[in-house]
Design a protein around this motif. Structure first.
Motif, short mmCIF file in Angstrom:
data_model
loop_
_atom_site.label_atom_id
_atom_site.label_comp_id
_atom_site.label_asym_id
_atom_site.label_seq_id
_atom_site.Cartn_x
_atom_site.Cartn_y
_atom_site.Cartn_z
N ALA A 73 0.12 23.77 -7.18
CA ALA A 73 -0.57 24.59 -6.47
C ALA A 73 -1.90 24.21 -6.05
N GLU A 74 -2.56 24.88 -5.09
CA GLU A 74 -3.94 24.25 -4.92
C GLU A 74 -4.69 23.59 -6.05
N PRO A 75 -5.41 22.40 -6.00
CA PRO A 75 -5.55 21.64 -5.05
C PRO A 75 -4.39 20.58 -5.04
N GLU A 76 -3.23 20.47 -5.81
CA GLU A 76 -2.17 19.60 -5.58
C GLU A 76 -1.51 19.56 -4.31
N ILE A 77 -1.39 20.81 -3.65
CA ILE A 77 -0.91 20.88 -2.41
C ILE A 77 -1.67 20.11 -1.34
N SER A 78 -3.08 20.47 -1.26
CA SER A 78 -3.79 19.42 -0.44
C SER A 78 -3.41 18.02 -0.54
N GLN A 79 -3.61 17.78 -1.57
CA GLN A 79 -3.74 16.26 -2.14
C GLN A 79 -2.29 15.69 -1.78
N PHE A 80 -1.33 16.25 -2.13
CA PHE A 80 0.11 15.88 -1.72
C PHE A 80 0.06 15.75 -0.05
N ARG A 131 0.85 -1.03 -0.19
CA ARG A 131 -0.06 -0.03 -0.05
C ARG A 131 0.95 1.22 0.05
N GLY A 132 2.01 1.06 0.59
CA GLY A 132 3.03 2.28 0.76
C GLY A 132 3.63 2.70 -0.51
N SER A 133 3.77 1.57 -1.20
CA SER A 133 4.21 1.76 -2.68
C SER A 133 3.16 2.40 -3.58
N GLN A 134 1.88 2.03 -3.56
CA GLN A 134 1.01 2.89 -4.17
C GLN A 134 1.03 4.31 -3.92
N ILE A 135 0.90 4.52 -2.66
CA ILE A 135 0.92 6.15 -2.03
C ILE A 135 2.18 6.61 -2.69
N ALA A 136 3.31 6.20 -2.50
CA ALA A 136 4.57 6.77 -3.10
C ALA A 136 4.54 7.03 -4.73
N SER A 137 3.85 6.15 -5.57
CA SER A 137 3.67 6.36 -6.85
C SER A 137 2.81 7.44 -6.98
N ALA A 138 1.58 7.60 -6.22
CA ALA A 138 0.64 8.68 -6.34
C ALA A 138 1.38 10.12 -6.08
N ILE A 139 2.16 10.08 -5.02
CA ILE A 139 3.01 11.39 -4.73
C ILE A 139 3.95 11.62 -5.97
N GLU A 140 4.65 10.68 -6.23
CA GLU A 140 5.62 11.06 -7.46
C GLU A 140 4.79 11.50 -8.65
N GLN A 141 3.37 11.01 -9.23
CA GLN A 141 2.65 11.72 -10.17
C GLN A 141 2.45 12.96 -9.81
N LEU A 142 2.06 13.46 -8.92
CA LEU A 142 1.84 14.85 -8.46
C LEU A 142 3.04 15.72 -8.73
N LEU A 143 4.28 15.31 -8.26
CA LEU A 143 5.21 16.10 -8.55
C LEU A 143 5.92 16.04 -9.93
N ILE A 144 5.41 15.43 -10.66
CA ILE A 144 5.84 15.36 -12.11
C ILE A 144 5.29 16.43 -12.75
N GLY A 145 4.04 17.09 -12.43
CA GLY A 145 3.43 18.01 -13.06
C GLY A 145 4.08 19.45 -12.91
N LYS A 146 4.13 20.33 -13.79
CA LYS A 146 4.70 21.52 -13.84
C LYS A 146 4.07 22.48 -13.03
N THR A 147 2.85 22.38 -12.71
CA THR A 147 2.59 23.38 -11.40
C THR A 147 2.22 22.43 -10.34
#
Length: 803
Positions: A335-342, A317-333
């Motif tokens: 800001a909200e709502p990315e920060i809240s999701q992160f 489960r931790g591997s899936q969460i870390a993968s989701a975090i990585e996808q957020l950090l790939i984006g160019k922007t």
């Protein structure tokens, strides 16, 4: 231990071979350097004993070529050339030791033992032991509890092989490669009998422990658990599983060390992620991240590493969460709502890591016990399959409702083989559709179908859909497992070398821990900048590349390798946590052979790596065979079939080559053309078969009268030619005199000769310094003229022109 002896003298070779064989060594004899080079490139040897003066490729040149190609096998030069300069030359060429002939057998054997100990890191001690079993290579004596165990030659060699490499899994082919000579290779059945014989001999000596462990589908290795007398009582607890857990604990020592190191790094890794989002007050919402692009990049790389390693260490489960975090950090922007999701994902990750991980023994069991997927409704036969699978070292997962199976279920834990039960007649269309989907999605996983219909239409239909084996009921579980074993057995003819490139050191340690027990030499690299230098010095059999790394990605490294002529065909496996369609397309478009998803699953990794290496080696062997056939054909096209010396075509090619080569060196090139006197009369008198024998004798005599750098050829009919590079006219004259003298000594009867009562020859001799404005044809014309003059003088003589 297997030794390659390179010696062109048959008597010396036979004597040395006999001496070594009496001391339980397996000896392969090569009579020239080129044969030895090809043997070393194809087969494993523990030591090479090398003569210096050998045909085709001399010993010093061979030694240099082996060392430059990365061969680390100990080399002992054994030669009559024993001056200080010769010894220095030999050692500088890469030899490990230098022994001058004649040499006392005891001294030679002692040096061999020393080199074998030095070359084998696994056997630094002189005496090899396993519990109360010991083997002394110096005396070739085996003891169990201080009592001598009588073994036959092959049994002794097999025991020594296992004791020297206790961590290796040896396939039957690998055992054949180590214990038999290439001109006496047996079938794999002989290995099975040899294993049985050794087990029987050890048991007869009083040994109760099982020394050899069968790794079903792969081969044999030394049993890692030695049951002592104090543990005899524990054997009765085997049904409760306590012994099994102890075995798992023993297997997991290395994994525990890696796990502890991994846990110690988690706090620092989470801190890097936490720095992405500044502290947030419940009264004030931050609308923009204040981190720099460099911080974001660093956090993305850390999330990528966690996505690949957390699942391996008990946190899927931790591997899936870390993968989701990585996808957020790939984006160019960011800001909200990315920060809240992160922030929410980071909280979930921290909370997940406070939970106990999946038990380590479960991780080890899944890594060590290959999974076989069985698809079909439960039957009594399936119960027997599941029960007996453990005897083969496998575990069967039953999916009893085929209609609910999805490809995602199979992808989560890819098995080593899939068995599909076809229990209806005619065949169920849904089941056939599932068969087709499985084979398209997982082409590298062996697929076996079980059914009741034994007719050609059914077999053709299943073959079209990708079934690799079709088994018709009734059948026993063992027969099913035999079929799976045949599809899985990998060949380990030589230790494989792998370069693994990943910026996560935990993943590299995991790869090493999983692959090393299978005889794989793995070079780990966490800095892609060093990749090309390491590639050139390692010369690996396969590459394992992480998809995303700092500076250079796995795709970029893959493209670099594919564009190089030398390494372009190297098998490449990309390891990644990204299995989406776009990433997969990029990986294969770059030229990768396969894609392995993180978290790493031991059996899947081992199966894919070994199968890719085996496939690559098979292709190389086929290419080598084609090249050998082409070389043999070219060689035969230049050899006269009667006399077995070079023909006129080879003569012209060599003369032209030497002519152009000697132009800048201003050296003399000499030529002798010989003709058998009154040979037509000889054929008429004695017959053509006798004439052929006569020509063979003359060709052999001429060949024996020249140096290795010279060339003797059959020029046509009863004519022969001799090319003498860098030889003066005086030297050519001495060669002609030597040829004439030796042919006279043959005393081949010739009653029809106009000169003597035996066969004679006439010769034309010439020589000149080649120049660019002249052709080598001028040399042939002058030699022909000289031969014509010699015949006019009455034959059985020679003419040197010009003089």
């Amino acid at each position: 231990m297997k030794i390659l002896l390179v010696e062109d003298d048959p008597f010396t070779g036979e004597l040395l071979s006999a001496t070594l064989k009496t001391h339980r060594y397996i000896v392969e004899l090569a009579t020239d350097g080129q044969i030895a080079l090809e043997l070393v490139n194809v087969y494993n040897y523990d030591l090479i004993i090398l003569d210096v003066q050998i045909p085709t490729l001399d010993g010093i040149s061979l030694c240099r070529q082996l060392r430059s190609s990365g061969c680390t096998t100990p080399i002992l030069i054994l030669t009559a050339k024993g001056s200080n300069d010769d010894i220095v030359t030999g050692l500088d060429a890469g030899a490990d030791d230098y022994v001058a002939k004649p040499c006392e057998p005891a001294q030679l054997l002692a040096r061999i033992r020393a080199l074998l100990r030095r070359g084998n890191a696994n056997s630094s001690a002189v005496i090899l032991t396993w519990g109360d079993l010991s083997l002394d290579p110096a005396s070739a004596q085996v003891k169990y509890q201080d009592k001598i165990v009588q073994l036959r030659s092959k049994e002794y060699s097999l025991l020594e092989l296992f004791l020297r490499y206790p961590q290796r899994v040896f396939s039957r082919n690998a055992i054949i490669d180590h214990l038999w000579k290439i001109d006496n290779l047996p079938t794999e059945h002989a290995v099975t009998n040899l294993i049985k014989d050794l087990r029987r001999q050890l048991k007869a000596s009083g040994m109760k422990e099982e020394f050899i462990e069968t790794v079903y589908g792969l081969g044999y290795r030394v049993n890692k658990i030695s049951i002592t007398e104090e543990k005899v009582k524990e054997e009765t607890k085997e049904k409760t599983g306590e012994i099994y857990m102890n075995q798992l604990e023993t297997e997991s020592v290395a994994m525990n060390q890696i796990f502890a190191h991994f846990r110690s790094t988690l706090e620092q890794r989470l801190k890097i992620l936490a720095e992405v989002v500044p502290e947030r007050s419940p009264y004030r919402q931050t609308t923009q991240s204040q981190i720099s692009p460099e911080q974001q990049k660093k956090a993305k790389e850390e999330a990528h590493r966690l996505a690949g390693s957390l699942g391996t260490f008990g946190y899927p489960r931790g591997s899936q969460i870390a993968s989701a975090i990585e996808q957020l950090l790939i984006g160019k922007t960011f800001a909200e709502p990315e920060i809240s999701q992160f922030s929410q994902l980071l909280i979930e990750l921290k909370q997940e890591l406070t939970n106990p991980p999946q038990p380590l023994e479960n991780i080890i069991e899944s890594s060590l016990t290959p999974q076989v997927l069985l698809i079909g409704e439960e039957t009594e036969f399936f119960d027997r399959l599941i029960t007996q699978a453990s005897l083969w070292g496998w575990q069967i997962q039953l999916l009893s409702n085929p209609s609910t199976i999805t490809l995602q279920q199979i992808a989560k834990a890819p098995p080593i083989a899939i068995i599909l039960w076809l229990d209806t007649s005619p065949l169920n269309l849904d089941r056939l559709s599932l068969l087709s989907e499985i084979k398209q999605e997982f082409p590298s996983i062996p697929l076996i179908t079980l059914g009741k219909e034994d007719n050609l239409d059914t077999r053709v239909q299943l073959a079209r859909l990708g079934s690799e084996r079709y088994i018709v009921q009734p059948i026993t579980p063992n027969q099913v497992f035999e079929v799976i074993s045949q599809l899985l057995v990998p060949s380990q003819e030589k230790d494989a070398k792998i370069i693994a490139v990943d910026d996560d050191p935990i993943v590299l340690k995991t790869l090493t821990n999983v692959l090393q027990p299978w005889g794989v030499q793995i070079t780990c690299l966490d800095n892609p900048h060093q990749f090309w230098d390491v590639l050139k010095t390692t010369d690996p059999d396969l590459l394992l590349l992480d998809l995303e790394m700092p500076t250079f990605s796995g795709i970029e490294l893959c493209q670099v390798v594919r564009q190089d002529p030398k390494y372009g065909d190297l098998p490449i496996l990309v390891v990644t946590a990204h299995t989406d369609r776009e990433s997969t397309q990029k990986v294969f478009a770059a030229g990768a052979d396969d894609l392995i998803s993180k978290p790493i699953i031991g059996p899947e990794l081992v199966t894919r790596v070994i199968s890719r290496i085996e496939r690559s080696r098979l292709r190389q062997q086929l290419n080598h065979i084609h090249q050998q056939k082409a070389a043999i054909w070219q060689q035969q096209a230049r050899i006269d079939p009667l006399t077995q010396i070079p023909n006129r075509r080879a003569f012209q090619e060599y003369l032209q080559q030497q002519w152009h080569q000697l132009i800048p060196e201003s050296e003399t090139l000499c030529l002798i053309i010989c003709d058998v006197d009154n040979f037509k009369c000889y054929n008429d008198l004695y017959g053509h078969p006798a004439g052929d024998i006569c020509l063979k004798q003359i060709a052999q005599t001429i060949q024996e009268s020249i140096k290795p750098s010279d060339l003797a050829a059959r020029y046509g009919g009863e004519e022969f030619a001799v090319i003498l590079p860098k030889t003066s006219l005086d030297g050519a004259l001495r060669v002609a005199q030597r040829i004439q003298q030796k042919i006279t000594q043959l005393k081949i009867p010739h009653a029809g000769s106009s000169v003597k009562d035996y066969v004679t020859i006439s010769m034309g001799i010439t020589g000149k310094i080649p120049t660019a404005d002249k052709s080598f044809d001028s040399l042939i014309a002058i030699a022909d003229e000289a031969l014509y003059t010699a015949k006019k003088r009455g034959r059985n003589t020679y003419c040197l022109c010009p003089l």
